[in-house]
Design a protein around this motif. Sequence first.
Motif, short mmCIF file in Angstrom:
data_model
loop_
_atom_site.label_atom_id
_atom_site.label_comp_id
_atom_site.label_asym_id
_atom_site.label_seq_id
_atom_site.Cartn_x
_atom_site.Cartn_y
_atom_site.Cartn_z
N ARG A 204 0.77 -1.21 -0.13
CA ARG A 204 0.06 0.05 -0.06
C ARG A 204 0.88 1.22 -0.16
NH1 ARG A 204 -1.94 -0.96 4.54
NH2 ARG A 204 -0.75 0.36 5.76
N PRO A 205 0.76 2.13 -1.06
CA PRO A 205 1.80 3.33 -1.12
C PRO A 205 1.11 4.32 -0.15
CG PRO A 205 0.08 3.16 -3.05
CD PRO A 205 -0.28 2.03 -2.37
N SER A 206 1.93 5.18 0.56
CA SER A 206 1.36 6.05 1.38
C SER A 206 0.72 7.22 0.56
CB SER A 206 2.95 6.78 2.22
OG SER A 206 3.66 7.29 1.17
N ASN A 207 0.91 7.39 -0.50
CA ASN A 207 0.19 8.35 -1.51
C ASN A 207 -0.53 7.86 -2.43
OD1 ASN A 207 -0.62 10.09 -3.91
ND2 ASN A 207 0.82 11.42 -2.84
N THR A 208 -2.10 7.77 -2.48
CA THR A 208 -2.91 7.12 -3.18
C THR A 208 -3.57 8.06 -4.18
OG1 THR A 208 -4.49 7.24 -1.62
CG2 THR A 208 -3.22 5.15 -1.49
N GLU A 209 -3.06 8.88 -4.63
CA GLU A 209 -3.38 9.82 -5.60
C GLU A 209 -3.99 9.20 -6.92
OE1 GLU A 209 -1.84 13.72 -8.23
OE2 GLU A 209 -1.34 13.47 -6.21
N GLN A 210 -3.19 8.25 -7.43
CA GLN A 210 -3.64 7.54 -8.67
C GLN A 210 -3.28 6.15 -8.55
OE1 GLN A 210 -1.97 9.16 -12.44
NE2 GLN A 210 -3.25 8.03 -13.68
N VAL A 211 -4.11 5.40 -7.88
CA VAL A 211 -3.86 3.97 -7.79
C VAL A 211 -4.37 3.22 -9.10
CG1 VAL A 211 -4.15 1.93 -6.47
CG2 VAL A 211 -3.78 4.09 -5.24
N GLN A 212 -3.34 2.48 -9.77
CA GLN A 212 -3.68 1.67 -10.91
C GLN A 212 -4.34 0.22 -10.41
OE1 GLN A 212 -0.26 2.31 -13.24
NE2 GLN A 212 -1.32 3.40 -14.91
N ASN A 345 1.26 3.63 -7.78
CA ASN A 345 1.02 4.95 -7.63
C ASN A 345 2.15 5.54 -8.50
OD1 ASN A 345 -0.74 7.35 -7.04
ND2 ASN A 345 0.93 7.74 -5.49
N TRP A 346 3.05 5.16 -9.08
CA TRP A 346 4.14 5.39 -9.95
C TRP A 346 3.96 6.33 -11.10
CZ3 TRP A 346 8.98 5.96 -8.00
CH2 TRP A 346 9.38 4.92 -6.65
N ASP A 347 2.56 6.30 -11.40
CA ASP A 347 2.21 6.92 -12.70
C ASP A 347 2.18 8.37 -12.54
OD1 ASP A 347 1.77 7.23 -15.22
OD2 ASP A 347 -0.50 6.51 -15.28
N ALA A 350 1.65 14.75 -14.14
CA ALA A 350 1.72 16.17 -14.11
C ALA A 350 2.23 16.70 -12.68
CB ALA A 350 0.44 17.03 -14.50
N ASN A 351 2.21 15.56 -11.81
CA ASN A 351 2.37 16.06 -10.45
C ASN A 351 3.61 15.23 -9.82
OD1 ASN A 351 2.42 17.02 -7.72
ND2 ASN A 351 0.93 15.60 -7.02
N VAL A 352 4.87 15.61 -10.66
CA VAL A 352 6.07 14.54 -10.34
C VAL A 352 6.70 15.31 -9.35
CG1 VAL A 352 8.39 14.11 -11.24
CG2 VAL A 352 6.46 14.14 -12.82
N GLY A 354 5.14 16.53 -6.77
CA GLY A 354 4.43 16.52 -5.38
C GLY A 354 4.41 14.80 -5.09
N ARG A 355 4.45 13.78 -6.14
CA ARG A 355 4.19 12.68 -5.68
C ARG A 355 5.39 11.68 -5.83
NH1 ARG A 355 -0.01 10.74 -10.07
NH2 ARG A 355 0.43 8.71 -9.38
N LEU A 356 6.35 11.88 -6.89
CA LEU A 356 7.39 11.33 -6.79
C LEU A 356 8.52 11.18 -5.34
CD1 LEU A 356 9.13 9.24 -8.74
CD2 LEU A 356 10.29 11.38 -9.63
N PRO A 357 8.65 12.32 -4.88
CA PRO A 357 9.34 12.01 -3.48
C PRO A 357 8.87 11.24 -2.33
CG PRO A 357 9.28 14.42 -4.03
CD PRO A 357 8.26 13.76 -5.10
N SER A 358 7.30 11.07 -2.41
CA SER A 358 6.54 10.35 -1.50
C SER A 358 6.79 9.03 -1.89
CB SER A 358 5.18 10.39 -1.54
OG SER A 358 4.20 9.65 -0.70
N GLN A 359 6.85 8.57 -3.30
CA GLN A 359 6.89 7.29 -3.69
C GLN A 359 8.26 6.86 -3.25
OE1 GLN A 359 3.82 6.67 -4.47
NE2 GLN A 359 4.41 5.31 -5.87
#
Length: 400
Positions: A204-212, A345-347, A350-352, A354-359
Amino acid sequence: MDLFNDYLRYESRRQFLGRGVNAVGWAALASLLGKDGLAHAEGEGEGEGHGQGHVPTHFPAKAKQVIYLHMVGGPPQMDLYDYKPQMNAWYDRDLPDSIRMGQRLTTMTSGQARFPVAPSKFRFARHGRCGMTVSELLPCTSRMVDDMCFMRSMNTEAINHEPAICYMQTGNQITGRPCLGSWVSYGLGSLNQNLPTFVVLVARPSNTEQVQAISARLWHSGYLSGEHAGVAFRSSGDPILYINNPPGVSESVRRRTLDGLRELNEMNYQSTADPETHTRIKQYELAFRMQASVPDLTDLSREPASTFALYGEDARNPGTFANTVLQARRMVERGVRFIQIYHNNWDTHANVAGRLPSQCRDVDQACWGLVQDMKRRGMLDETLIIWAASSAGPFIRRAV
């Protein structure tokens, strides 16, 4: 209505050709394989797993087990490992036709008026004796680059994630073929009697903005026997549904129930010769043995504090990437042949920023901790650890 005759009437082509009473199946196999191939199929030689003779290799094989860490969605390599300083000079300039070469556009980009070039916003530095360039987002990983093998030549023709991830898992963009873990299970067999040969964990990723979506077709056995399919462990509650006895059902009652089912399945096999019947028998027996082995596997209470210092405190929380990676190490210790972990959630699109550091925070220390833990236990030389995604990705490798 005769259900048994209906069952025989609707048997598959594979079942028909596989039944011993059908000589046409053996005749077809003999014509396809020839004399030498048939001898191998019948088990000549000293091969491991299913009796195939060994084919000589250039170097002695070392790897006996695999941990495959799959990043779902495709981590942007130009922000992590593939440093491209010349892109700074191309900032906000349109992508040249000589680069695109007429490639078709996705739905997300088909409406764009321009295709401007943008460099990574993250800093890079060289690390280790090999001098590998790594992003600032992966400070722990940068400390072990000399234990890693980076493969930048992998690619697919798939333009979307689903066909690409299917290709990575099965070698084909269309579903229905055995995945990598199933082939390893089929070719090498099991190293233990109380756990599955091929286990799948979905972190489970800590960020779930765009879970595939992740489905079991990615760890299916395809046309191989069902026993080679991946067994998915849940991240919360019982690791495997219905593995424990229902209330009021003792172990002796469960044992008698399984013995009765085995007798019924054996009667069915004598009539139909369907090999999947024996697969069901094996899986029932494995589930019975797992009632004792799985609770011990998933109990981290006896892990010392030094373990969580390696993997990070998130390893204490079921379902996190760090927790699943620690579980993978414990599975390797207990003889699980192939462990696959999916992290979603690695996709980032446009929010690299914001999301990539969390991933990266989810996986960075955990991956480093896994490699250090395996090294100090003397397990890394016989375990292949893969870090990859549905686009090109690097591999961590010690055993070849």
